[in-house]
Enzyme design. Structure first.
Site, short mmCIF file in Angstrom:
data_model
loop_
_atom_site.label_atom_id
_atom_site.label_comp_id
_atom_site.label_asym_id
_atom_site.label_seq_id
_atom_site.Cartn_x
_atom_site.Cartn_y
_atom_site.Cartn_z
N HIS A 136 2.96 -4.73 -2.14
CA HIS A 136 2.26 -3.44 -2.07
C HIS A 136 2.07 -2.85 -3.46
O HIS A 136 0.96 -2.43 -3.83
CB HIS A 136 3.06 -2.49 -1.19
CG HIS A 136 2.51 -1.11 -1.10
ND1 HIS A 136 1.83 -0.64 0.00
CD2 HIS A 136 2.54 -0.06 -1.98
CE1 HIS A 136 1.47 0.62 -0.20
NE2 HIS A 136 1.90 0.99 -1.40
N GLU A 137 3.14 -2.83 -4.25
CA GLU A 137 3.04 -2.22 -5.59
C GLU A 137 2.14 -3.03 -6.51
O GLU A 137 1.41 -2.46 -7.33
CB GLU A 137 4.44 -2.07 -6.19
CG GLU A 137 5.34 -1.08 -5.47
CD GLU A 137 4.78 0.33 -5.40
OE1 GLU A 137 3.85 0.67 -6.16
OE2 GLU A 137 5.27 1.12 -4.58
N HIS A 187 -1.38 -1.95 -6.15
CA HIS A 187 -1.80 -0.85 -7.03
C HIS A 187 -2.06 -1.38 -8.44
O HIS A 187 -3.03 -0.97 -9.09
CB HIS A 187 -0.71 0.22 -7.09
CG HIS A 187 -0.50 0.95 -5.80
ND1 HIS A 187 -1.53 1.51 -5.08
CD2 HIS A 187 0.64 1.21 -5.10
CE1 HIS A 187 -1.05 2.10 -4.00
NE2 HIS A 187 0.26 1.92 -3.98
#
Length: 280
Positions: free
Chosen positions: A194-195, A198
């Protein structure tokens, strides 16, 4: 200088006895996001000719612990490789691949306990440890044990922020969220997936709620708020389909996360080519 987009966060917070959820911390204004998107639209490099087979990202893993025990954050080499394997599996549909380029180990109880977003201490840590350039991923594992950061799973910088603060670039995650860790429902490695989303330029699927441009990707259905658990059939915005609870950019349990969309793939490739000058 490219416009900066405020760091994205993940927070695990108790909702009911034994229940944990990812929850957004609102840290950016619509004006900041609009500015970043305007710059991207005016300057983006399109992914035509992007050789997905050659899009390999080097990963520098920085293990920060308070001692040499597993409970103290001393992540094993086996866990690190397992996390790299998870990244490669989760990003396989996008054409990106990841290779471990190096590992550092730092025993520093102050960093382990107190590093968090927007703190001077995390800047000190990154200035001391970061390696490589704009196209290289730096991952830091810490404990997030201060009262201010209790329950935090991780945070990341966006590609457009690199030019202004290159040493700040990277991802910081809770050590126990790695595969085999002890954070229940969030220990398969999808926090880093997920990170990194970004870090390659993707917003949350619930960005902007049910109105506006949302996450700036056309094939992710609008979502009013982050999901928790794995609520199949959840539909928080009328029209556009059910919520994308299986998307890696939502806040579902690790076991529920299984996909990026073609639109997200197109966006992340453009973001990498525009801001990270990824060699392909």
């Amino acid at each position: 200088m490219f416009p900066s987009v405020v760091t994205a966060f993940l927070l695990a917070s108790s909702l009911l006895a034994g229940a944990v959820a990812r929850k957004a911390i609102v840290a950016s204004s619509s004006a900041q996001i609009a500015s970043a998107e305007k710059h991207f639209k005016e300057n983006k490099v399109t992914p035509s000719g992007f050789s997905v087979a050659a899009a390999t990202i080097k990963v520098y893993f920085h293990v920060v612990s308070k001692d040499t025990t597993a409970a103290g954050g001393y992540v094993s080499a086996t866990q690190i490789q397992a996390q790299i394997d998870v990244l490669n599996e989760d990003y396989s549909s996008t054409g990106l691949s990841f290779v471990l380029a190096g590992t550092t180990r730092t025993i520093n109880s102050n960093w382990f306990v107190n590093v968090g977003p927007s703190k001077a201490l995390q800047t000190t840590m990154k200035n001391a440890l970061r390696q490589g350039g704009a196209a290289d991923l730096n991952v830091y594992t810490v404990g997030f044990q201060s009262a201010a950061d209790s329950g935090l799973l991780g945070y990341a910088t966006f590609p457009s922020s690199y030019s202004g603060k290159p040493k700040d670039d990277g991802v910081v995650v809770l050590f126990s969220s790695l595969p085999g860790g002890t954070t229940t429902n969030y220990n398969f490695g999808q926090t880093l997936t997920h990170e990194v989303g970004h870090w390659v330029g993707l917003y949350h699927t619930f960005q902007g709620g049910c109105s506006g441009s949302g996450d700036s990707v056309s094939d992710t259905p609008p979502e009013a708020s982050p999901a928790s658990g794995c609520p199949t059939g959840r539909d928080t915005c009328s029209g556009g389909g059910v919520d994308p609870i299986h998307n890696y950019m939502d806040y579902s349990y690790d076991s529920c996360m299984t996909q990026f969309t073609p639109g997200q793939t197109t966006r992340l490739k453009s973001q990498l080519l525009t801001y990270r000058q990824l060699t392909v």
